[in-house]
Design an enzyme around this catalytic site. Structure first.
Site, PDB file in Angstrom:
ATOM      1  N   HIS A  43      -3.338   3.626  -5.366  1.00  0.00           N
ATOM      2  CA  HIS A  43      -2.705   4.001  -4.098  1.00  0.00           C
ATOM      3  C   HIS A  43      -2.187   5.435  -4.097  1.00  0.00           C
ATOM      4  O   HIS A  43      -1.391   5.805  -3.233  1.00  0.00           O
ATOM      5  CB  HIS A  43      -1.565   3.036  -3.763  1.00  0.00           C
ATOM      6  CG  HIS A  43      -2.024   1.630  -3.557  1.00  0.00           C
ATOM      7  ND1 HIS A  43      -2.982   1.287  -2.634  1.00  0.00           N
ATOM      8  CD2 HIS A  43      -1.668   0.473  -4.179  1.00  0.00           C
ATOM      9  CE1 HIS A  43      -3.191  -0.017  -2.689  1.00  0.00           C
ATOM     10  NE2 HIS A  43      -2.411  -0.530  -3.617  1.00  0.00           N
TER      11      HIS A  43
ATOM     12  N   ILE B 129       0.519   9.491  -1.184  1.00  0.00           N
ATOM     13  CA  ILE B 129       0.828   8.134  -1.625  1.00  0.00           C
ATOM     14  C   ILE B 129       0.630   7.162  -0.466  1.00  0.00           C
ATOM     15  O   ILE B 129       1.198   7.351   0.609  1.00  0.00           O
ATOM     16  CB  ILE B 129       2.289   8.043  -2.120  1.00  0.00           C
ATOM     17  CG1 ILE B 129       2.553   9.080  -3.214  1.00  0.00           C
ATOM     18  CG2 ILE B 129       2.606   6.629  -2.608  1.00  0.00           C
ATOM     19  CD1 ILE B 129       4.029   9.286  -3.523  1.00  0.00           C
ATOM     20  N   CYS B 130      -0.154   6.136  -0.700  1.00  0.00           N
ATOM     21  CA  CYS B 130      -0.369   5.092   0.309  1.00  0.00           C
ATOM     22  C   CYS B 130       0.638   3.973   0.029  1.00  0.00           C
ATOM     23  O   CYS B 130       0.390   3.080  -0.779  1.00  0.00           O
ATOM     24  CB  CYS B 130      -1.810   4.580   0.233  1.00  0.00           C
ATOM     25  SG  CYS B 130      -2.191   3.331   1.471  1.00  0.00           S
ATOM     26  N   LEU B 131       1.802   4.079   0.670  1.00  0.00           N
ATOM     27  CA  LEU B 131       2.882   3.114   0.491  1.00  0.00           C
ATOM     28  C   LEU B 131       3.559   2.938   1.844  1.00  0.00           C
ATOM     29  O   LEU B 131       4.091   3.903   2.403  1.00  0.00           O
ATOM     30  CB  LEU B 131       3.872   3.618  -0.568  1.00  0.00           C
ATOM     31  CG  LEU B 131       5.055   2.726  -0.911  1.00  0.00           C
ATOM     32  CD1 LEU B 131       4.581   1.399  -1.519  1.00  0.00           C
ATOM     33  CD2 LEU B 131       5.997   3.440  -1.872  1.00  0.00           C
TER      34      LEU B 131
ATOM     35  N   TRP C 276      -2.719   5.366   8.042  1.00  0.00           N
ATOM     36  CA  TRP C 276      -2.910   4.543   6.853  1.00  0.00           C
ATOM     37  C   TRP C 276      -3.243   3.109   7.229  1.00  0.00           C
ATOM     38  O   TRP C 276      -2.754   2.583   8.216  1.00  0.00           O
ATOM     39  CB  TRP C 276      -1.645   4.556   5.995  1.00  0.00           C
ATOM     40  CG  TRP C 276      -1.340   5.903   5.429  1.00  0.00           C
ATOM     41  CD1 TRP C 276      -0.442   6.792   5.923  1.00  0.00           C
ATOM     42  CD2 TRP C 276      -1.916   6.521   4.286  1.00  0.00           C
ATOM     43  NE1 TRP C 276      -0.430   7.925   5.149  1.00  0.00           N
ATOM     44  CE2 TRP C 276      -1.326   7.788   4.135  1.00  0.00           C
ATOM     45  CE3 TRP C 276      -2.884   6.133   3.365  1.00  0.00           C
ATOM     46  CZ2 TRP C 276      -1.660   8.663   3.111  1.00  0.00           C
ATOM     47  CZ3 TRP C 276      -3.210   7.005   2.337  1.00  0.00           C
ATOM     48  CH2 TRP C 276      -2.604   8.248   2.221  1.00  0.00           C
TER      49      TRP C 276
END
EC number: 2.3.2.23
Length: 161
Positions: A91, A98-100, A154
């Site tokens: 991620h 950051i894919c959060l 996202w």
């Protein structure tokens, strides 16, 4: 949203300044385990050193997070990226994005820099393998010229890592 490299970033509101000063004071007294605030004279941009948790794939590895606060923090989420080289993680893109979900759609004004850092360390600690996201090359290629990850739409589909 302007990119992180934009010189036209707006000054913090009084509410944002007060909130960040409070968070910084609390951080200095009780920093989250595994994190160190690298002191600068810029309240709007923090650099935070992250050390991987013991017993994980990232144990004893050190990375830097850059946290940029928008004018209306905490009503609006900060921009949080890893300063390259970013850790290898499903991620985390090679450009540090950051894919959060809590950094975007699931942000709440009740969150703090400390809670964001703990979430990032938890994400790192739970990873069973070191690898880039499958779409890393395409994503990074499309993020040229300092585009902010907050401009990305996202798709949060994987909560296993």
């Amino acid at each position: 949203m302007t990119s992180s490299s934009s010189p036209s970033r707006k000054a913090l509101s009084k509410i944002a300044c007060n909130r960040l000063q409070k968070e910084l004071s609390e951080w200095q007294v009780n920093p989250p385990t595994g994190f160190k605030h690298r002191v600068t004279d810029n309240l709007q941009k923090w650099v935070i050193e992250v050390t991987g948790a013991p017993g994980t794939l990232y144990a004893n590895e050190t990375y830097n997070l850059q946290v940029e606060f928008p004018q209306h923090y905490p009503m609006e989420a900060p921009q949080v990226i890893f300063v390259p080289p970013a850790p290898l993680h499903p991620h985390i893109y090679s450009n540090g994005h950051i894919c959060l979900d809590i950094l975007y759609d699931s942000w709440s004004p009740a969150m703090t820099v400390s809670s964001v850092c703990i979430s990032i360390l938890s994400m790192l600690s739970s990873s069973p393998e070191k690898q880039r996201p499958t779409d890393n090359d395409r994503y990074v290629k499309n993020c040229k010229n300092g585009r902010s990850p907050k401009e990305t739409r996202w798709w949060f589909h994987d909560d296993k890592v």
